[in-house]
Design a protein around this motif. Sequence first.
Motif, mmCIF file in Angstrom:
data_model
loop_
_atom_site.group_PDB
_atom_site.id
_atom_site.type_symbol
_atom_site.label_atom_id
_atom_site.label_comp_id
_atom_site.label_asym_id
_atom_site.label_seq_id
_atom_site.Cartn_x
_atom_site.Cartn_y
_atom_site.Cartn_z
ATOM 1 N N TRP A 5 0.837 -0.905 -0.050
ATOM 2 C CA TRP A 5 -0.530 -0.187 -0.402
ATOM 3 C C TRP A 5 1.020 1.558 0.262
ATOM 4 C CZ3 TRP A 5 -0.578 4.178 3.107
ATOM 5 C CH2 TRP A 5 -2.135 5.044 2.837
ATOM 6 N N TRP A 6 1.800 1.299 0.787
ATOM 7 C CA TRP A 6 2.953 2.358 0.910
ATOM 8 C C TRP A 6 3.879 2.797 -0.329
ATOM 9 C CZ3 TRP A 6 8.268 2.389 1.277
ATOM 10 C CH2 TRP A 6 8.698 3.760 1.280
ATOM 11 N N GLN B 242 3.335 1.780 -2.987
ATOM 12 C CA GLN B 242 1.826 1.852 -4.484
ATOM 13 C C GLN B 242 1.678 3.669 -3.752
ATOM 14 O OE1 GLN B 242 2.316 -0.355 -6.405
ATOM 15 N NE2 GLN B 242 0.761 -1.323 -7.013
ATOM 16 N N ASN B 243 1.705 3.730 -3.167
ATOM 17 C CA ASN B 243 0.985 5.893 -2.783
ATOM 18 C C ASN B 243 2.299 6.103 -2.606
ATOM 19 O OD1 ASN B 243 -2.245 5.655 -2.544
ATOM 20 N ND2 ASN B 243 -1.448 4.147 -1.550
ATOM 21 N N ASP B 244 2.965 5.681 -2.419
ATOM 22 C CA ASP B 244 4.328 6.737 -2.284
ATOM 23 C C ASP B 244 4.373 7.086 -4.199
ATOM 24 O OD1 ASP B 244 7.183 7.573 -0.700
ATOM 25 O OD2 ASP B 244 7.737 6.545 -2.533
ATOM 26 N N ARG C 93 2.901 7.194 -6.831
ATOM 27 C CA ARG C 93 1.363 7.129 -7.902
ATOM 28 C C ARG C 93 1.296 6.636 -9.661
ATOM 29 N NH1 ARG C 93 -3.162 7.348 -3.744
ATOM 30 N NH2 ARG C 93 -5.034 7.935 -5.323
ATOM 31 N N VAL D 66 -4.827 2.506 -7.970
ATOM 32 C CA VAL D 66 -3.301 2.419 -7.784
ATOM 33 C C VAL D 66 -3.152 1.354 -6.651
ATOM 34 C CG1 VAL D 66 -1.840 4.070 -6.511
ATOM 35 C CG2 VAL D 66 -2.578 4.824 -8.203
#
Lengths: 231, 438, 168
Positions: C71-72, C74-76, C78, C86
């Motif tokens: 999660w981190w 992918q969001n770090d 995008r 994402v």
Amino acid sequence: MTHTQHRWGMAIDLDRCTGCAACVVACHAENNLPVSTPELAAEGRTAHWIRIDRYYQGEFPDVKVKYMPVLCQQCDEAPCEPVCPVYATYHNPEGLNVQVYNRCVGTFYCANNCPYTVRYFNWFAPQWPEPLPLQHNPDVAIRPGGVMEKCTFCIQRIKRSKEDAAQEGRPLADGEVRPACVQSCPAEAMVFGDLNDPESKVSRLAGNGRATKLLEELGTKPKVFYLHKAT
Amino acid sequence: MATAPDLLPYDRIRADLFRPLSRVSRRYMLATLIFFLVGAAGLVAWGFQLRRGMGVTGLQRPVFWGVYIVDFVFWIGISHAGTLISAILRLTDAAWRKPVTRAAEAITVFALMIGGMFPIIHLGRAWLFYWLLPYPNSRLLWPNFRSPLLWDLTAIVTYVTGSVIYLYLPLIPDMAQLAEHNTPWRRRLYGALSLGWTGSDREWHALERAMKLMACVILAVAVSVHTVVAWDFAMALAPMWHSTIFGPYFVAGAIFSGIAALIVAMGILRKVLHLESYLTRRHFDRLAKLLLLMSLLWLYFTMAENLTVWYGNEPKEMAVFGARTRGAYAPWFWTTVFLNFVVPFVLLGIRRLRTIAGATIASASVLTGMWIERFIIVVPTLANPRLPSASSFYRPTWVEAAITVATFAAMAMLFMIFAKLFPMIAVWEFQPHPQEDD
Amino acid sequence: MYLIAEFREKDTVAAAIRLLRAGGIAPADLDVFSEEPIDLPRGVLERPSRMSLVSVSGAILFGALATAFIWWTQNDYRLVTGGMPVFSFWATGVITFEMTMLGAIVGTFGWFLWESGLLRKRDRNAPVPTVDPGAMCLRVRCRGNDIAGALDALRRAGAGDVQREGEV
């Protein structure tokens, strides 16, 4: 994904296409594609970012040939993108499927997952017979062996035109960006432009009743529109 | 019903099983050397491919996946011999499993080592394979965890870790025994590997508990690994790949070829290491029945896969179906059906033919058949893409053949070396106090 | 100091352990050595284990960490691919599962090394008896005034030869 500024697209009028392959030649010259030999071609080692598919109708001698230039369809929901483990291919904010050669490790997965088979692989380090290396386009990278590549909608030309327009402090005009294939088409069968602009020529052609998308049923949302009269 | 070795005195069992470790015959050296040379030839072929480029293979647009991917699926399938079979038998407390499990677990580890190499051999820029590992690149971009190839990577890493531990745990007591009386370097090796095992009840309790837990976990991992391998194909939007049946179909095929590999290995070990009184006809008979069951399951899956496509009559899928069953690849498809169904059905279905030799022949047939089956799954789909103008035909080259043959030699070599270092049957499991009543 | 007694029968070992424990020796001070696993009757020498718990905890820990990590990452940074979100549980489910299983494997193996005492020897100088195939050795750790009682218990249970090792 929303494309805030531009959303590049192309319309190809199949009723105008003569299958002359000028687009193929222009693409090779513009994008530094290697030139093949008959032996390599027989082994399937050729690469053309745009190719002319031929479909035959009827029996000899009453044969009709239909030509279809096929290039990367720059899908909005491209099947090639999510399967790449290293993000060598991803969706850029202007709707292009961008291929980052430096990131590619050559898993081939994107090419397998492309329903249009428009991805090409560098089977060997590229080679050109003399004096062709002298005419390489300095705006386009020469790809090493072992990486995947494909049509970019001549992203270097898009960039150049945007920079020119920005320098002159004016918005980009419709038809100002012309990829090599569009520029070289003697029948003017290909039109390139911004699909975000409802007044652009490509938007109007895309809304034309003759417009279809290739393998539209797969839900890939391609941005290349093929125009042909219903038969 | 007691298994044969229970009737033998423990000292005799120990002597029989430890004997192969201490003698190295000329024939053994010669065979290992030959396997090593064949394996080295494969490395040379790979070096050639790295130097010249992937163009030395028969791959061409649109067939971007060929023999290497077939080999990958094949070897990962073979790896299901061990963990899965041994875990099922362990969990169900089948006492007859004892002479079988060590060989099976060793097959798993080696097949995974070999199979895990193929995705790398197959890369266009193999020297950059580590870019798939989860660390950020120079622009702080991490790998794409949405890609099935990363699923594959995690699945195989988990599976390798699990199966090495699963092989290692029951080896510890054997190694502790081996460390007692041996040549100096072996004493050091086994002493270090057995971690100072003393045989106390704490250690035995922990070992048995760990093996129970590991058997449960490894079972789930094994199923998931081959499902993920299948999903590498099934996630692609390609005709006849994009199918929900692929996961279970591949798992069944993997267990099928895994059992076959185990029977072949047992057939060879029995003769070469003189384990006739340990690997008896009863073991072959039971595994043969399991193989027969898997053969029928394979036929069922093949039917289910092809019939639905044929009946649906969707043109893009029918192009692949046609290439498989009556086109360019038809001879291979029907060979697969013959090798995977007809041969085992006759040899294992008729009780008189279900001998040790019969089971070994049927297993060799299944192994060949399953390799070709993977070819039939991988290639015709790619050779017949959705836009028919791009269709082509794939023929492997000598480089691909050399690397494939080399991996079989490497498997044989690793197995032979293993057989000289560790007892092929867990000695401590033939305890003089029979605890499991069959 | 340690007492070491050799037994041939499982029942006599069990009897000896019962007598020793009745005499006040803790199960932690008892060790049975053998060349193969021995199943003593229930209640004789239970070794409580937290291995299942550690295994499950490891599984949950690894699975949750892996999912959070994805999660981190992918969001770090995008990047959109194929019109997919994402982050989605569908696309990360396989990795979550595999890492959960890896957690169970690592937990099990790590706890095996700990609980079996292979990593953590309580007493490096404790004598380890050499056991013949089929025999069992009972090692008793006892202090000062327990020794006589322990010796007596071992004799009563039927141990032949009892060895004394180590300092008193």
